[in-house]
Design a protein around this motif. Sequence first.
Motif, PDB file in Angstrom:
ATOM      1  N   ASP A  24       0.855  -1.189   0.000  1.00 38.52           N
ATOM      2  CA  ASP A  24       0.000   0.000   0.000  1.00 38.52           C
ATOM      3  C   ASP A  24       0.889   1.236   0.000  1.00 38.52           C
ATOM      4  O   ASP A  24       2.107   1.143   0.128  1.00 38.52           O
ATOM      5  N   ARG A  25       0.266   2.385  -0.100  1.00 42.53           N
ATOM      6  CA  ARG A  25       0.973   3.644  -0.001  1.00 42.53           C
ATOM      7  C   ARG A  25       1.303   3.908   1.468  1.00 42.53           C
ATOM      8  O   ARG A  25       0.593   3.442   2.360  1.00 42.53           O
ATOM      9  N   ASP A  74      -7.043   5.641  -2.631  1.00 41.16           N
ATOM     10  CA  ASP A  74      -6.615   4.419  -3.313  1.00 41.16           C
ATOM     11  C   ASP A  74      -6.808   4.499  -4.822  1.00 41.16           C
ATOM     12  O   ASP A  74      -6.665   3.495  -5.519  1.00 41.16           O
ATOM     13  N   ARG A  84      -4.328  12.050  -4.744  1.00 40.13           N
ATOM     14  CA  ARG A  84      -5.054  10.783  -4.834  1.00 40.13           C
ATOM     15  C   ARG A  84      -6.538  11.023  -4.572  1.00 40.13           C
ATOM     16  O   ARG A  84      -6.919  11.979  -3.897  1.00 40.13           O
ATOM     17  N   TRP A  86     -10.499   8.675  -3.929  1.00 37.69           N
ATOM     18  CA  TRP A  86     -11.003   7.497  -3.218  1.00 37.69           C
ATOM     19  C   TRP A  86     -11.938   6.701  -4.100  1.00 37.69           C
ATOM     20  O   TRP A  86     -12.835   7.259  -4.720  1.00 37.69           O
ATOM     21  N   SER A  87     -11.743   5.388  -4.127  1.00 35.38           N
ATOM     22  CA  SER A  87     -12.727   4.518  -4.773  1.00 35.38           C
ATOM     23  C   SER A  87     -13.886   4.341  -3.796  1.00 35.38           C
ATOM     24  O   SER A  87     -13.824   4.810  -2.666  1.00 35.38           O
ATOM     25  N   GLN A  92     -12.396  -2.623   1.188  1.00 37.06           N
ATOM     26  CA  GLN A  92     -10.961  -2.457   0.953  1.00 37.06           C
ATOM     27  C   GLN A  92     -10.407  -1.347   1.841  1.00 37.06           C
ATOM     28  O   GLN A  92      -9.308  -1.470   2.389  1.00 37.06           O
ATOM     29  N   LEU A  93     -11.160  -0.264   2.009  1.00 37.90           N
ATOM     30  CA  LEU A  93     -10.708   0.822   2.880  1.00 37.90           C
ATOM     31  C   LEU A  93     -10.548   0.331   4.315  1.00 37.90           C
ATOM     32  O   LEU A  93      -9.549   0.654   4.976  1.00 37.90           O
ATOM     33  N   ARG A  96      -7.404  -1.566   4.509  1.00 38.90           N
ATOM     34  CA  ARG A  96      -6.247  -0.660   4.487  1.00 38.90           C
ATOM     35  C   ARG A  96      -6.027  -0.042   5.863  1.00 38.90           C
ATOM     36  O   ARG A  96      -4.886   0.132   6.303  1.00 38.90           O
TER      37      ARG A  96
END
Length: 199
Positions: A24-25, A74, A84, A86-87, A92-93, A96
Amino acid sequence: AELEVPGVRGPATGAIETVEIENDRAALVVVGAGENTRHAIVHLTGMCTEAKSDLEAWSSSARNYGTVVALEGDAPCPDGRSGRSWSGDIAQLEARIDAALEAVRTVRGVDLDHGEVLVIGESMGATRAAALAARAPARFSRIVLIGSAEKLAAERLSGAKAVAVLAGEQEPQEIPQQNFDALQNAGTKTKFWTLTGAQ
């Protein structure tokens, strides 16, 4: 609150630090002060903005309530803009967030509480914070919504312990005010703040 692990660098309390996260970032982290160090405060930035300037503005106060972990979006920004976005993948968040909290423990030696996480979301990040609270109300039971750009379904936040709604004095306040009114009408413990001079 801080672990004594050989080879793990102890946190520089109050400094904005970068923590690498596997697959991940990196996240920005400001380690909390005193007995609240283990409380996790997750910050979700607005679309195509970066977290560092936000943390420079308010993390010195927030760290009295816990350790701040700021995530980048993301997804890439539209039209090739920097930063960036956000989806809409909230599962998924949440994964993360778990990975970031674990990275803070592993890299900085701060064992954050995964069971109850305060989420601060700004603009598009506020929408994602509300979605987290709707998905897992016991875990994301306290949220701060800054400059919400979308109307919320207040009934989806009925499990929240408290919701703070903030809007900049120099930005449109109609939607944040509507969200506050809807939350209040739904019986959610909420309060509205205007940020003096903020855009």
